[in-house]
Write a protein that holds these residues in place. Sequence first.
Motif, PDB file in Angstrom:
ATOM      1  N   SER A 112       0.829  -1.209   0.000  1.00  0.00           N
ATOM      2  CA  SER A 112       0.000   0.000   0.000  1.00  0.00           C
ATOM      3  C   SER A 112       0.863   1.258   0.000  1.00  0.00           C
ATOM      4  O   SER A 112       0.493   2.277  -0.586  1.00  0.00           O
ATOM      5  N   ALA A 113       2.035   1.203   0.634  1.00  0.00           N
ATOM      6  CA  ALA A 113       2.948   2.350   0.617  1.00  0.00           C
ATOM      7  C   ALA A 113       3.432   2.640  -0.801  1.00  0.00           C
ATOM      8  O   ALA A 113       3.554   3.796  -1.209  1.00  0.00           O
ATOM      9  N   LYS A 114       3.705   1.582  -1.557  1.00  0.00           N
ATOM     10  CA  LYS A 114       4.143   1.766  -2.952  1.00  0.00           C
ATOM     11  C   LYS A 114       3.010   2.357  -3.784  1.00  0.00           C
ATOM     12  O   LYS A 114       3.230   3.237  -4.629  1.00  0.00           O
ATOM     13  N   LYS A 115       1.793   1.904  -3.530  1.00  0.00           N
ATOM     14  CA  LYS A 115       0.642   2.436  -4.249  1.00  0.00           C
ATOM     15  C   LYS A 115       0.396   3.906  -3.888  1.00  0.00           C
ATOM     16  O   LYS A 115       0.084   4.736  -4.752  1.00  0.00           O
ATOM     17  N   LEU A 116       0.564   4.232  -2.598  1.00  0.00           N
ATOM     18  CA  LEU A 116       0.394   5.623  -2.161  1.00  0.00           C
ATOM     19  C   LEU A 116       1.442   6.524  -2.796  1.00  0.00           C
ATOM     20  O   LEU A 116       1.145   7.647  -3.225  1.00  0.00           O
ATOM     21  N   TRP A 117       2.674   6.042  -2.888  1.00  0.00           N
ATOM     22  CA  TRP A 117       3.737   6.837  -3.505  1.00  0.00           C
ATOM     23  C   TRP A 117       3.446   7.068  -4.989  1.00  0.00           C
ATOM     24  O   TRP A 117       3.641   8.171  -5.510  1.00  0.00           O
ATOM     25  N   ALA A 118       2.941   6.053  -5.673  1.00  0.00           N
ATOM     26  CA  ALA A 118       2.578   6.219  -7.082  1.00  0.00           C
ATOM     27  C   ALA A 118       1.491   7.282  -7.241  1.00  0.00           C
ATOM     28  O   ALA A 118       1.515   8.077  -8.198  1.00  0.00           O
ATOM     29  N   ALA A 119       0.561   7.321  -6.284  1.00  0.00           N
ATOM     30  CA  ALA A 119      -0.511   8.317  -6.333  1.00  0.00           C
ATOM     31  C   ALA A 119      -0.014   9.719  -5.990  1.00  0.00           C
ATOM     32  O   ALA A 119      -0.482  10.711  -6.558  1.00  0.00           O
ATOM     33  N   ALA A 120       0.938   9.802  -5.054  1.00  0.00           N
ATOM     34  CA  ALA A 120       1.403  11.103  -4.559  1.00  0.00           C
ATOM     35  C   ALA A 120       2.551  11.691  -5.374  1.00  0.00           C
ATOM     36  O   ALA A 120       2.780  12.909  -5.341  1.00  0.00           O
ATOM     37  N   ARG A 121       3.266  10.863  -6.103  1.00  0.00           N
ATOM     38  CA  ARG A 121       4.490  11.330  -6.771  1.00  0.00           C
ATOM     39  C   ARG A 121       4.248  12.479  -7.751  1.00  0.00           C
ATOM     40  O   ARG A 121       5.022  13.459  -7.735  1.00  0.00           O
ATOM     41  N   PRO A 122       3.209  12.439  -8.616  1.00  0.00           N
ATOM     42  CA  PRO A 122       3.034  13.562  -9.550  1.00  0.00           C
ATOM     43  C   PRO A 122       2.877  14.915  -8.851  1.00  0.00           C
ATOM     44  O   PRO A 122       3.512  15.904  -9.257  1.00  0.00           O
ATOM     45  N   ALA A 123       2.054  14.978  -7.795  1.00  0.00           N
ATOM     46  CA  ALA A 123       1.861  16.240  -7.083  1.00  0.00           C
ATOM     47  C   ALA A 123       3.130  16.656  -6.346  1.00  0.00           C
ATOM     48  O   ALA A 123       3.481  17.844  -6.297  1.00  0.00           O
ATOM     49  N   THR A 124       3.837  15.677  -5.780  1.00  0.00           N
ATOM     50  CA  THR A 124       5.097  15.956  -5.081  1.00  0.00           C
ATOM     51  C   THR A 124       6.132  16.504  -6.052  1.00  0.00           C
ATOM     52  O   THR A 124       6.827  17.497  -5.763  1.00  0.00           O
ATOM     53  N   GLU A 125       6.240  15.872  -7.222  1.00  0.00           N
ATOM     54  CA  GLU A 125       7.202  16.338  -8.228  1.00  0.00           C
ATOM     55  C   GLU A 125       6.860  17.738  -8.720  1.00  0.00           C
ATOM     56  O   GLU A 125       7.762  18.559  -8.933  1.00  0.00           O
TER      57      GLU A 125
END
Length: 322
Positions: A112-125
């Motif tokens: 789930s952490a990997k899935k959350l990172w995939a979801a959050a990465r575009p906004a973070t970048e």
Amino acid sequence: MTMLRLAAATAALTFATGVAVAETWDMPTPYPDSTFHTVNIKHFAEDVKAATKGKLDIKVHSAGSLFKHPEIKNAVRGGQVPIGEFFISLLDNENAVFGVDAVPFLATDYASAKKLWAAARPATEKLLDQQGIAILFAVPWPPQGLYTKRAINSMDDLKGLKFRANNPAGTRLAELAGMVPTQIEVPDIPQAFATGRVDAMITSPSTGAESKSWDYLSHYYHTQAWVPKNVIVVNKRAFQRLDKDTQKAVQDAAKTAEERGWTMSMAETDAKLKILRDNKMSVNDPNAALKKGLQTIGEKMTAEWLKRAGADGEAIVKAYRK
């Protein structure tokens, strides 16, 4: 020789020999050489040097020796160094998006952490891009678990306990669970428990093993409360000055380092849990009642985070929960 003449001579040497002059990047990191994050980053640096045949040499300065942890992001942003590592949720005060992986009980295992990172990465970048920074890769710490001096079978057992809280999320979690939050830094953990200043904490198996928590605690619950991450970032201008082949070598090495780092983190979790067990700590998953109570707190804290994070936060959680 003036700097202009030196540059001209270097250019002439490069043209005459056909060999590019090597470039060295200084890279500050917060943790000691023995920490698996640092081990992984040094491997990344070696991969880059090998792939570029020495054209880019990344010198890792560990344990905050070049810049202290809270200074690293701005050092990269300002071009004082071209590359660095930091704990992403340290930036939560800039924008709540940076703190999504520290929201308790939102992502509670590696998948789930990997899935959350995939979801959050575009906004973070996008947020970091506005500061002239690009993300190369991200690696998680082991999931955070509950350490206590006695058995905990329900939320009622937590009420009134003095809880080590080292950030606003920890303080809020303590309040919602009926515990008393107390600020304690990592080096002071053993003495704080020994003297009764605190009765419980949530931290990783790594911290528990390194601080010999079995000397002052008896129980560990593998709640996997959150799975926080470090990010390795690069100054965009510095990266764009590299030739295309070197840029690709860095990106390829970063992809490999991210995959290797997640594997190392999982191995770290297993190894440190074994150390806790070997030293006679009671290591268990939370029972159904405790897990349900903690999840209820997580739902409330997620809702509170969404209010702070706004539209970006809504988009992240929506993508994560698909």
